[in-house]
Design a protein around this motif. Structure first.
Motif, PDB file in Angstrom:
ATOM      1  N   GLY A  37       0.803  -1.213   0.000  1.00 43.31           N
ATOM      2  CA  GLY A  37       0.000   0.000   0.000  1.00 43.31           C
ATOM      3  C   GLY A  37       0.836   1.263   0.000  1.00 43.31           C
ATOM      4  O   GLY A  37       1.942   1.292   0.537  1.00 43.31           O
ATOM      5  N   TYR A  38       0.289   2.309  -0.636  1.00 44.22           N
ATOM      6  CA  TYR A  38       0.878   3.642  -0.644  1.00 44.22           C
ATOM      7  C   TYR A  38      -0.152   4.615  -0.090  1.00 44.22           C
ATOM      8  O   TYR A  38      -1.354   4.467  -0.328  1.00 44.22           O
ATOM      9  CB  TYR A  38       1.250   4.078  -2.062  1.00 44.22           C
ATOM     10  N   GLY A  39       0.329   5.610   0.625  1.00 45.57           N
ATOM     11  CA  GLY A  39      -0.564   6.634   1.154  1.00 45.57           C
ATOM     12  C   GLY A  39       0.184   7.930   1.377  1.00 45.57           C
ATOM     13  O   GLY A  39       1.419   7.934   1.526  1.00 45.57           O
ATOM     14  N   VAL A  40      -0.545   9.041   1.414  1.00 47.38           N
ATOM     15  CA  VAL A  40       0.081  10.349   1.585  1.00 47.38           C
ATOM     16  C   VAL A  40      -0.874  11.267   2.338  1.00 47.38           C
ATOM     17  O   VAL A  40      -2.101  11.147   2.215  1.00 47.38           O
ATOM     18  CB  VAL A  40       0.461  10.955   0.212  1.00 47.38           C
ATOM     19  N   CYS A  41      -0.314  12.175   3.133  1.00 52.13           N
ATOM     20  CA  CYS A  41      -1.108  13.196   3.817  1.00 52.13           C
ATOM     21  C   CYS A  41      -0.234  14.424   4.030  1.00 52.13           C
ATOM     22  O   CYS A  41       0.999  14.327   4.076  1.00 52.13           O
ATOM     23  CB  CYS A  41      -1.650  12.689   5.151  1.00 52.13           C
ATOM     24  N   HIS A  42      -0.874  15.578   4.128  1.00 59.95           N
ATOM     25  CA  HIS A  42      -0.148  16.792   4.486  1.00 59.95           C
ATOM     26  C   HIS A  42       0.130  16.807   5.997  1.00 59.95           C
ATOM     27  O   HIS A  42      -0.684  16.313   6.792  1.00 59.95           O
ATOM     28  CB  HIS A  42      -0.957  18.033   4.111  1.00 59.95           C
ATOM     29  N   ILE A  43       1.253  17.370   6.365  1.00 59.88           N
ATOM     30  CA  ILE A  43       1.475  17.673   7.775  1.00 59.88           C
ATOM     31  C   ILE A  43       0.372  18.641   8.211  1.00 59.88           C
ATOM     32  O   ILE A  43       0.051  19.583   7.475  1.00 59.88           O
ATOM     33  CB  ILE A  43       2.869  18.311   7.983  1.00 59.88           C
ATOM     34  N   PRO A  44      -0.278  18.430   9.375  1.00 61.85           N
ATOM     35  CA  PRO A  44      -1.371  19.325   9.789  1.00 61.85           C
ATOM     36  C   PRO A  44      -0.956  20.794   9.761  1.00 61.85           C
ATOM     37  O   PRO A  44       0.172  21.136  10.119  1.00 61.85           O
ATOM     38  CB  PRO A  44      -1.676  18.853  11.215  1.00 61.85           C
ATOM     39  N   ILE A  45      -1.873  21.649   9.313  1.00 62.50           N
ATOM     40  CA  ILE A  45      -1.559  23.066   9.125  1.00 62.50           C
ATOM     41  C   ILE A  45      -1.892  23.911  10.345  1.00 62.50           C
ATOM     42  O   ILE A  45      -1.780  25.141  10.293  1.00 62.50           O
ATOM     43  CB  ILE A  45      -2.298  23.622   7.890  1.00 62.50           C
ATOM     44  N   THR A  46      -2.310  23.278  11.438  1.00 62.64           N
ATOM     45  CA  THR A  46      -2.564  24.002  12.680  1.00 62.64           C
ATOM     46  C   THR A  46      -1.761  23.341  13.800  1.00 62.64           C
ATOM     47  O   THR A  46      -1.557  22.128  13.797  1.00 62.64           O
ATOM     48  CB  THR A  46      -4.055  23.988  13.053  1.00 62.64           C
ATOM     49  N   PRO A  47      -1.287  24.130  14.763  1.00 56.90           N
ATOM     50  CA  PRO A  47      -0.537  23.542  15.873  1.00 56.90           C
ATOM     51  C   PRO A  47      -1.428  22.699  16.774  1.00 56.90           C
ATOM     52  O   PRO A  47      -2.651  22.872  16.808  1.00 56.90           O
ATOM     53  CB  PRO A  47       0.018  24.764  16.609  1.00 56.90           C
ATOM     54  N   GLY A  48      -0.801  21.787  17.488  1.00 50.79           N
ATOM     55  CA  GLY A  48      -1.543  20.935  18.403  1.00 50.79           C
ATOM     56  C   GLY A  48      -1.359  19.466  18.086  1.00 50.79           C
ATOM     57  O   GLY A  48      -0.494  19.079  17.297  1.00 50.79           O
TER      58      GLY A  48
ATOM     59  N   VAL B 221       8.478   3.543  -8.887  1.00 59.07           N
ATOM     60  CA  VAL B 221       9.937   3.616  -8.764  1.00 59.07           C
ATOM     61  C   VAL B 221      10.310   4.587  -7.649  1.00 59.07           C
ATOM     62  O   VAL B 221      11.191   4.317  -6.836  1.00 59.07           O
ATOM     63  CB  VAL B 221      10.570   4.051 -10.103  1.00 59.07           C
ATOM     64  N   ASP B 222       9.631   5.717  -7.598  1.00 56.88           N
ATOM     65  CA  ASP B 222       9.821   6.708  -6.538  1.00 56.88           C
ATOM     66  C   ASP B 222       8.469   6.932  -5.879  1.00 56.88           C
ATOM     67  O   ASP B 222       7.544   7.460  -6.510  1.00 56.88           O
ATOM     68  CB  ASP B 222      10.379   8.011  -7.110  1.00 56.88           C
ATOM     69  N   ALA B 223       8.330   6.515  -4.616  1.00 57.06           N
ATOM     70  CA  ALA B 223       7.035   6.605  -3.938  1.00 57.06           C
ATOM     71  C   ALA B 223       6.563   8.042  -3.771  1.00 57.06           C
ATOM     72  O   ALA B 223       5.363   8.291  -3.613  1.00 57.06           O
ATOM     73  CB  ALA B 223       7.116   5.923  -2.573  1.00 57.06           C
ATOM     74  N   ARG B 224       7.475   9.004  -3.822  1.00 54.29           N
ATOM     75  CA  ARG B 224       7.081  10.401  -3.638  1.00 54.29           C
ATOM     76  C   ARG B 224       6.268  10.945  -4.804  1.00 54.29           C
ATOM     77  O   ARG B 224       5.740  12.058  -4.725  1.00 54.29           O
ATOM     78  CB  ARG B 224       8.324  11.254  -3.402  1.00 54.29           C
ATOM     79  N   VAL B 225       6.149  10.168  -5.879  1.00 53.88           N
ATOM     80  CA  VAL B 225       5.344  10.614  -7.011  1.00 53.88           C
ATOM     81  C   VAL B 225       3.877  10.772  -6.619  1.00 53.88           C
ATOM     82  O   VAL B 225       3.154  11.579  -7.220  1.00 53.88           O
ATOM     83  CB  VAL B 225       5.491   9.615  -8.189  1.00 53.88           C
ATOM     84  N   ILE B 226       3.431  10.051  -5.594  1.00 54.87           N
ATOM     85  CA  ILE B 226       2.029  10.162  -5.187  1.00 54.87           C
ATOM     86  C   ILE B 226       1.742  11.478  -4.483  1.00 54.87           C
ATOM     87  O   ILE B 226       0.578  11.843  -4.295  1.00 54.87           O
ATOM     88  CB  ILE B 226       1.610   8.981  -4.289  1.00 54.87           C
ATOM     89  N   ALA B 227       2.798  12.206  -4.071  1.00 48.08           N
ATOM     90  CA  ALA B 227       2.607  13.516  -3.456  1.00 48.08           C
ATOM     91  C   ALA B 227       2.555  14.621  -4.501  1.00 48.08           C
ATOM     92  O   ALA B 227       2.318  15.775  -4.158  1.00 48.08           O
ATOM     93  CB  ALA B 227       3.732  13.798  -2.454  1.00 48.08           C
ATOM     94  N   ARG B 228       2.780  14.272  -5.761  1.00 45.48           N
ATOM     95  CA  ARG B 228       2.718  15.251  -6.844  1.00 45.48           C
ATOM     96  C   ARG B 228       1.453  15.008  -7.664  1.00 45.48           C
ATOM     97  O   ARG B 228       0.855  13.949  -7.617  1.00 45.48           O
ATOM     98  CB  ARG B 228       3.950  15.145  -7.741  1.00 45.48           C
ATOM     99  N   GLY B 229       1.061  15.993  -8.454  1.00 47.40           N
ATOM    100  CA  GLY B 229      -0.138  15.855  -9.257  1.00 47.40           C
ATOM    101  C   GLY B 229       0.125  15.307 -10.649  1.00 47.40           C
ATOM    102  O   GLY B 229      -0.762  14.717 -11.272  1.00 47.40           O
ATOM    103  N   GLU B 230       1.369  15.483 -11.134  1.00 49.09           N
ATOM    104  CA  GLU B 230       1.661  15.124 -12.509  1.00 49.09           C
ATOM    105  C   GLU B 230       1.605  13.607 -12.716  1.00 49.09           C
ATOM    106  O   GLU B 230       2.255  12.851 -11.998  1.00 49.09           O
ATOM    107  CB  GLU B 230       3.045  15.628 -12.928  1.00 49.09           C
ATOM    108  N   GLY B 231       0.815  13.180 -13.691  1.00 48.45           N
ATOM    109  CA  GLY B 231       0.775  11.773 -14.063  1.00 48.45           C
ATOM    110  C   GLY B 231      -0.129  10.901 -13.224  1.00 48.45           C
ATOM    111  O   GLY B 231      -0.327   9.725 -13.542  1.00 48.45           O
TER     112      GLY B 231
END
Length: 204
Positions: A100-111, A143-153
Motif C-alpha cells: 500500500g501507498y498513502g500520503v497526507c499533508h502535515i497538519p496546518i494548525t498547531p496541536g 519507482v519513486d514513492a514520492r510521485v504520489i505527493a505530486r499531481g503530474e501523471g
C-alpha cells in the motif's frame, strides 16, 4: 532581520498502526515531500520500520509506533510538507511486494492530531499483465514513492484501495503570526469572554 523572514514548523509523533485484513508481517517506509522554499533544519527525512505482525485481538492491527521527529524552516506556506507512507510484505513465493501507498499533508494548525490515511496499490492495465505480474511475483509499484505527493501523471495510474494507516502528529509553529499567517483553527481563534469575568459579585 533574517530570522524574522522565516517561520519554523516542528513536527513529532508516530506512525502508530495499520489495518490490512488480508495481510500480515508488514513493514513501512516513509518519506517527506516539500516545496523548494522549505528546508529541513533537524530530524530525518525518511525512515524504515521493523516488521510487525498482526495483533491477535478483534482489531487485527499491525502496530509499529514508529517515531517521526523533524523541524522545517520556510519563507512561505507554498509546498507545505507531505508525509508519504509505503508498506511492504512478502507474497506466497516469499518475494517482497508493495502492500500500500498513502500520503497526507502535515497538519496546518498547531496541536495534537490523529489521521487515518487510506492506502492504495497500483493495478496492472490489463488481465494479461495482471496474470504475468502474479506469476512472476513482480507486482506493479512506483519507482519513486514520492510521485504520489505530486499531481503530474496521477490521472493515468490505475489504483485499488487497500487498508489504512493510523498516524499521530504533534505540531508546533513559530513566527507564523509575525509573517501574517493565522494558523489557529476557527473554533479557538475567537475567544468569548463572559461579562462577569474580572468583576466581584456582591450579595444584597
Amino acid at each position: 532581520m533574517a530570522s524574522s523572514s522565516v517561520f519554523l514548523v516542528m513536527v513529532s509523533g508516530q506512525i502508530e498502526s495499520a489495518e490490512f485484513p488480508e495481510f500480515d508481517e508488514i513493514y513501512l517506509r516513509y518519506n517527506l515531500h516539500y516545496g523548494q522554499d522549505w528546508l529541513v533544519t533537524s530530524g530525518l527525512e525518511e525512515g524504515i520500520s521493523q516488521v510487525a505482525k498482526k495483533s491477535q485481538d478483534d482489531r487485527q492491527q499491525i502496530v509499529w509506533n514508529f517515531p517521526i521527529d523533524v523541524t522545517f524552516k520556510s519563507t512561505n506556506p507554498h509546498g507545505w510538507p507531505q508525509l508519504v507512507v509505503h508498506c511492504y510484505g512478502s507474497d506466497f513465493w516469499g518475494t517482497e511486494v508493495s502492500r500500500g501507498y498513502g500520503v497526507c499533508h502535515i497538519p496546518i494548525t498547531p496541536g495534537k492530531h490523529k489521521l487515518k490515511i487510506p492506502m492504495f496499490v497500483p493495478e496492472s492495465s490489463s488481465l494479461l499483465q495482471k496474470f504475468t505480474s502474479w506469476f512472476l511475483s513482480r507486482r506493479p509499484e512506483y519507482v519513486d514513492a514520492r510521485v504520489i505527493a505530486r499531481g503530474e501523471g496521477r490521472e493515468v495510474t490505475r489504483v485499488r484501495s487497500q487498508g489504512f494507516v493510523n498516524i499521530s502528529f504533534n505540531v508546533i509553529m513559530k513566527d507564523m503570526k509575525k509573517l501574517g499567517y493565522d494558523v489557529l483553527p476557527s473554533d479557538v481563534s475567537t475567544v468569548n469572554v463572559p461579562e462577569n469575568v474580572g468583576t466581584t459579585a456582591t450579595e444584597a
